[in-house]
Enzyme design. Structure first.
Site, short mmCIF file in Angstrom:
data_model
loop_
_atom_site.label_atom_id
_atom_site.label_comp_id
_atom_site.label_asym_id
_atom_site.label_seq_id
_atom_site.Cartn_x
_atom_site.Cartn_y
_atom_site.Cartn_z
N ARG A 1 0.33 -1.33 -0.04
CA ARG A 1 -0.44 -0.24 0.01
C ARG A 1 0.98 1.05 -0.15
NH1 ARG A 1 -3.13 -0.22 5.25
NH2 ARG A 1 -4.08 2.09 4.21
N SER B 1 0.46 3.86 2.45
CA SER B 1 0.89 4.48 3.47
C SER B 1 1.92 4.26 3.36
CB SER B 1 -0.05 4.41 4.35
OG SER B 1 0.07 3.00 4.77
N LYS C 1 -1.76 -8.18 11.76
CA LYS C 1 -3.35 -8.43 12.35
C LYS C 1 -3.88 -8.13 11.23
CE LYS C 1 -3.29 -3.49 14.07
NZ LYS C 1 -4.30 -2.52 15.02
N ASP C 2 -3.67 -7.34 10.06
CA ASP C 2 -4.44 -7.36 8.75
C ASP C 2 -4.65 -8.07 7.96
OD1 ASP C 2 -4.22 -4.59 9.10
OD2 ASP C 2 -2.81 -3.94 7.95
N THR D 1 -11.08 6.35 17.83
CA THR D 1 -10.68 4.72 17.95
C THR D 1 -11.60 4.57 17.02
OG1 THR D 1 -10.34 3.02 17.86
CG2 THR D 1 -11.37 4.05 19.93
N SER E 1 -12.18 1.04 16.61
CA SER E 1 -11.98 -0.54 16.61
C SER E 1 -12.57 -0.85 17.80
CB SER E 1 -10.52 -0.87 17.39
OG SER E 1 -10.18 -1.75 17.95
N ARG F 1 -12.40 -3.36 19.31
CA ARG F 1 -12.54 -4.24 20.78
C ARG F 1 -11.44 -3.12 21.60
NH1 ARG F 1 -6.33 -3.77 21.87
NH2 ARG F 1 -6.33 -3.61 19.76
N ARG F 2 -10.72 -1.94 21.06
CA ARG F 2 -10.48 -0.77 21.94
C ARG F 2 -11.56 -0.36 22.38
NH1 ARG F 2 -6.17 0.65 17.11
NH2 ARG F 2 -3.95 -0.88 17.67
N ARG G 1 -10.28 7.54 11.36
CA ARG G 1 -9.78 6.79 9.92
C ARG G 1 -8.37 7.41 8.92
NH1 ARG G 1 -12.46 2.46 9.02
NH2 ARG G 1 -15.27 2.48 10.27
N GLY G 2 -8.02 6.15 8.93
CA GLY G 2 -6.86 7.35 7.75
C GLY G 2 -5.74 6.38 8.48
N ASN G 3 -4.36 6.83 7.79
CA ASN G 3 -3.29 6.60 8.09
C ASN G 3 -2.60 7.17 9.30
OD1 ASN G 3 -2.10 8.95 7.78
ND2 ASN G 3 -1.64 8.65 5.31
N VAL G 4 -1.48 7.24 10.11
CA VAL G 4 -1.20 7.46 11.80
C VAL G 4 -1.15 9.27 11.23
CG1 VAL G 4 0.78 7.82 12.49
CG2 VAL G 4 0.48 5.17 12.60
N THR H 1 -2.54 11.22 9.06
CA THR H 1 -3.92 11.77 8.86
C THR H 1 -4.57 11.74 10.56
OG1 THR H 1 -4.45 10.71 6.81
CG2 THR H 1 -6.11 11.16 8.09
N ARG H 2 -4.61 10.82 11.60
CA ARG H 2 -5.14 10.78 12.09
C ARG H 2 -4.50 11.54 14.38
NH1 ARG H 2 -7.00 4.01 13.37
NH2 ARG H 2 -7.25 3.53 11.57
N CYS I 1 -11.51 -11.74 12.03
CA CYS I 1 -10.20 -10.68 12.21
C CYS I 1 -10.92 -9.61 12.88
CB CYS I 1 -10.07 -10.73 10.29
SG CYS I 1 -9.00 -11.90 9.69
#
Length: 335
Positions: free
Chosen positions: A16, A18, A89-90, A133, A135, A137-138, A155-158, A160-161, A260
């Site tokens: 990808r 990113s 994890k993806d 977040t 997630s 789970r989180r 959402r988005g890459n690191v 962006t967040r 997943c």
């Protein structure tokens, strides 16, 4: 198989675009080049990348994990690339038969981290604070510790967040430590949650090098020879201890239902102890969506009698089921 031949035909890595994905792919690329291989990188735009566009609708039958790998695996199957580098994890717990995990490198920090410049810990966040977040789970694990907090879809890459946090769209972020560590953004990390607080997702912190499987192509074709060559080239990345831990986590998740995106935390880590002997520390958490009910494990497995990853993973799942974890997961599905 000659050095002259493989120097003329590069190993093609798919990734990808990113920042984090490119770091991961280049980490493998540079190591292969240092080992004497010719290597090329091909950037592939995935459904997960297109999701960032306004108005995007997720195609039917594609879950929240498949969005990051679908187009990359298509390129791998079609022979446009020779290997792919993923965040483990993806990946789904069971790969399609035409693919294999040729190597799993040594794992980075598997923990989740707290990112908030103003409030340096979850306990200091004001009542009703907004945590960014997506997630499940989180969210459930955080609600178990702070039932008053609220959540914002971020959402988005690191980068962006982090920008969304800086612009005030939320008060804090909870992210994977490995991504921030790899991108050298540790100045953003103010607290690392221990696995018994926020139990990480299975495979979190680990990379996976995916290739075509042995026998996927006819054995007498040149490309079958090439696939064997590629799998051999990446073998030195594989870390047996990391592989055992993350495969145990993935077998456990698979036995819990295989999705997943299930709100399940499972973490297996080696512990070296000269007095008691070396062992694996096992944490697992399944938390109701509202955080009010939790099933958890805290166990050790001596390395001296180490079972297979599948045996240990399924035993972890059986222990969670015996404590009522499936009831929580079914409640999440119904909700």
């Amino acid at each position: 198989m000659t050095k002259d031949f493989h120097s003329k035909r590069p190993i093609r890595i798919g990734s990808r675009g990113s920042q984090l994905a490119l770091w991961q792919a280049n980490h493998v690329l540079y190591a292969l080049r240092d080992a004497g291989y010719a290597v090329e990188l091909e950037v592939i735009r995935t459904t997960g990348d297109r999701m960032q566009q306004p108005g995007f609708v997720l195609p039917p039958g594609l879950d929240g994990k498949g969005i990051f790998i679908k187009e990359i695996e298509e390129a791998l199957e079609e022979g446009r690339i020779d290997l792919a580098v993923h965040s483990l994890k993806d990946l789904p717990t069971t790969l399609a038969p035409q693919f294999t995990l040729a190597a799993i490198p040594k794992r980075a920090d598997a923990r989740d981290v707290w990112v908030c410049e103003q409030f340096w810990g979850l306990h200091t966040l004001p009542e009703g604070g907004r945590i960014g977040t997506t997630s499940p789970r989180r969210r459930a694990q955080l609600l178990a510790m702070r039932p008053d907090v609220t959540f914002v879809e971020v959402r988005g890459n690191v980068d962006t967040r982090l920008k969304k946090l800086a612009s005030g769209q939320c008060d804090a972020l909870v992210l994977a430590a490995a991504g921030l560590d790899r991108l050298k953004r540790i100045e953003s990390v103010h607290y690392r949650f221990s696995p018994d607080e926020l139990c990480p997702a299975p495979g979190q912190g680990a990379l996976a090098i995916e290739t075509r499987a042995d026998g996927f192509l006819a054995s007498d074709t040149p490309d079958e020879w090439w696939d064997n060559f590629v799998r051999g080239a990446v073998k030195f990345f594989n870390n047996p201890q990391t592989r055992f831990c993350v495969e145990t986590e993935r077998f456990a998740l698979d036995a819990m239902g295989g999705g997943c995106s299930l709100p399940v935390g499972i973490h297996v880590a080696p512990v070296c102890d000269a007095e008691t002997g070396d062992f694996y520390r096992i944490y697992a958490q399944v938390v109701a969506p509202d955080g009010e009910t939790m099933v958890q494990l805290d166990q050790i497995e001596p390395m001296v009698r180490q079972p297979s990853a599948e045996t240990l993973g399924r035993r972890i799942a059986d222990d969670l089921k015996a404590r009522g974890a499936l009831d929580l997961l079914l409640a999440e599905t119904v909700a």
